[in-house]
Write a protein that holds these residues in place. Structure first.
Motif, short mmCIF file in Angstrom:
data_model
loop_
_atom_site.label_atom_id
_atom_site.label_comp_id
_atom_site.label_asym_id
_atom_site.label_seq_id
_atom_site.Cartn_x
_atom_site.Cartn_y
_atom_site.Cartn_z
N PRO A 114 -21.66 30.99 -7.08
CA PRO A 114 -20.86 32.13 -7.51
C PRO A 114 -19.86 31.82 -8.63
N ASP A 115 -20.09 30.74 -9.39
CA ASP A 115 -19.14 30.38 -10.45
C ASP A 115 -18.96 31.52 -11.46
N HIS A 116 -20.04 32.25 -11.77
CA HIS A 116 -19.95 33.37 -12.72
C HIS A 116 -18.99 34.42 -12.18
N LEU A 117 -19.20 34.77 -10.92
CA LEU A 117 -18.38 35.79 -10.29
C LEU A 117 -16.93 35.35 -10.20
N ASN A 118 -16.71 34.07 -9.98
CA ASN A 118 -15.34 33.54 -9.95
C ASN A 118 -14.67 33.69 -11.32
N SER A 119 -15.43 33.52 -12.39
CA SER A 119 -14.89 33.72 -13.73
C SER A 119 -14.49 35.19 -13.94
N VAL A 120 -15.36 36.09 -13.52
CA VAL A 120 -15.07 37.52 -13.65
C VAL A 120 -13.82 37.87 -12.84
N ALA A 121 -13.72 37.38 -11.62
CA ALA A 121 -12.56 37.64 -10.78
C ALA A 121 -11.28 37.09 -11.42
N ALA A 122 -11.37 35.91 -12.04
CA ALA A 122 -10.21 35.33 -12.72
C ALA A 122 -9.77 36.21 -13.89
N ALA A 123 -10.74 36.76 -14.61
CA ALA A 123 -10.40 37.64 -15.74
C ALA A 123 -9.70 38.89 -15.25
N VAL A 124 -10.22 39.52 -14.21
CA VAL A 124 -9.60 40.73 -13.68
C VAL A 124 -8.21 40.43 -13.15
N ARG A 125 -8.08 39.35 -12.41
CA ARG A 125 -6.77 38.94 -11.88
C ARG A 125 -5.77 38.76 -13.01
N PHE A 126 -6.17 38.08 -14.08
CA PHE A 126 -5.30 37.86 -15.23
C PHE A 126 -4.90 39.19 -15.87
N LEU A 127 -5.87 40.06 -16.09
CA LEU A 127 -5.60 41.34 -16.74
C LEU A 127 -4.60 42.18 -15.96
N VAL A 128 -4.64 42.08 -14.65
CA VAL A 128 -3.75 42.88 -13.81
C VAL A 128 -2.38 42.23 -13.65
N THR A 129 -2.33 40.91 -13.54
CA THR A 129 -1.07 40.26 -13.18
C THR A 129 -0.27 39.70 -14.35
N ASP A 130 -0.95 39.25 -15.41
CA ASP A 130 -0.22 38.65 -16.54
C ASP A 130 0.52 39.75 -17.31
N GLN A 131 1.72 39.47 -17.72
CA GLN A 131 2.53 40.47 -18.41
C GLN A 131 2.70 40.19 -19.90
N SER A 132 2.08 39.12 -20.40
CA SER A 132 2.40 38.70 -21.76
C SER A 132 1.24 38.69 -22.75
N TYR A 133 0.03 39.06 -22.35
CA TYR A 133 -1.06 39.01 -23.32
C TYR A 133 -0.91 40.12 -24.36
N PRO A 134 -1.46 39.91 -25.56
CA PRO A 134 -1.34 40.91 -26.62
C PRO A 134 -1.89 42.27 -26.18
N GLY A 135 -1.12 43.31 -26.39
CA GLY A 135 -1.52 44.66 -26.03
C GLY A 135 -1.20 45.05 -24.59
N ARG A 136 -0.65 44.13 -23.81
CA ARG A 136 -0.38 44.38 -22.38
C ARG A 136 0.51 45.59 -22.15
N SER A 137 1.48 45.81 -23.01
CA SER A 137 2.41 46.93 -22.81
C SER A 137 1.73 48.29 -22.87
N ALA A 138 0.53 48.35 -23.46
CA ALA A 138 -0.21 49.61 -23.57
C ALA A 138 -1.17 49.82 -22.39
N VAL A 139 -1.20 48.88 -21.45
CA VAL A 139 -2.15 48.92 -20.35
C VAL A 139 -1.44 49.26 -19.05
N ASP A 140 -1.97 50.26 -18.35
CA ASP A 140 -1.48 50.63 -17.02
C ASP A 140 -2.49 50.12 -16.00
N THR A 141 -2.15 49.02 -15.33
CA THR A 141 -3.09 48.42 -14.39
C THR A 141 -2.94 49.00 -12.98
#
Length: 122
Positions: free
Chosen positions: A93-120
Motif C-alpha cells: 500500500p505504499d502508493h496509497l500511503n503517499s496519497v494519504a500523506a498528500a491529503v493530510r498535508f493539504l488539510v493540515t499544513d497552513q503555509s503552502y503557497p495558495g493555502r489562504s485561498a483553500v477551505d479544507t
C-alpha cells in the motif's frame, strides 16, 4: 476559453529530507485567478494502476474543474510513488500511503503557497 487560473507548481507534501521524499511527492495547486475567498478543495489523483502518469499531464482537468464550478473550487493535482517491474519497486500500500500523506498535508499544513485561498473544512 479556459478561465484564468493561478498555478503553484511542485509543492512538496513530505518534509525535505524525510524518509522516501522524492520528486514523486509533489503537487500542483490550481486556484481561480479571481478567487472569491476560501474555496473548497478537490484533490485530483490520476488513475494509472499505480504504474504510470504524472501531475503535469492533468492541468487541463484542474482548469476544467475550476471552470465547471464557476471559479468556486481549488484543485490539487498530486503525484505519488509508482510501481515498476523492478524487484525493489514500490508496492501496495505504499502508493496509497503517499496519497494519504498528500491529503493530510493539504488539510493540515497552513503555509503552502495558495493555502489562504483553500477551505479544507468542506
Amino acid at each position: 476559453m479556459a478561465p484564468a487560473v493561478q498555478v503553484h507548481k511542485d509543492i512538496p507534501y513530505l518534509p525535505a529530507g524525510s524518509s522516501g521524499a522524492s520528486e514523486r511527492h509533489l503537487f500542483d495547486l490550481y486556484l481561480p485567478a479571481a478567487c472569491p475567498g476560501p474555496v473548497p478543495l478537490v484533490v485530483f489523483m490520476h488513475a494509472s494502476a499505480w504504474h504510470f502518469g504524472d501531475k503535469s499531464e492533468f492541468g487541463n482537468v484542474a482548469t476544467g474543474l475550476i471552470e465547471a464550478s464557476a471559479n468556486q473550487l481549488a484543485v490539487a493535482v498530486i503525484n505519488y510513488e509508482l510501481s515498476s517491474r523492478a524487484a525493489d519497486s514500490v508496492r501496495h500500500p505504499d502508493h496509497l500511503n503517499s496519497v494519504a500523506a498528500a491529503v493530510r498535508f493539504l488539510v493540515t499544513d497552513q503555509s503552502y503557497p495558495g493555502r489562504s485561498a483553500v477551505d479544507t473544512s468542506q
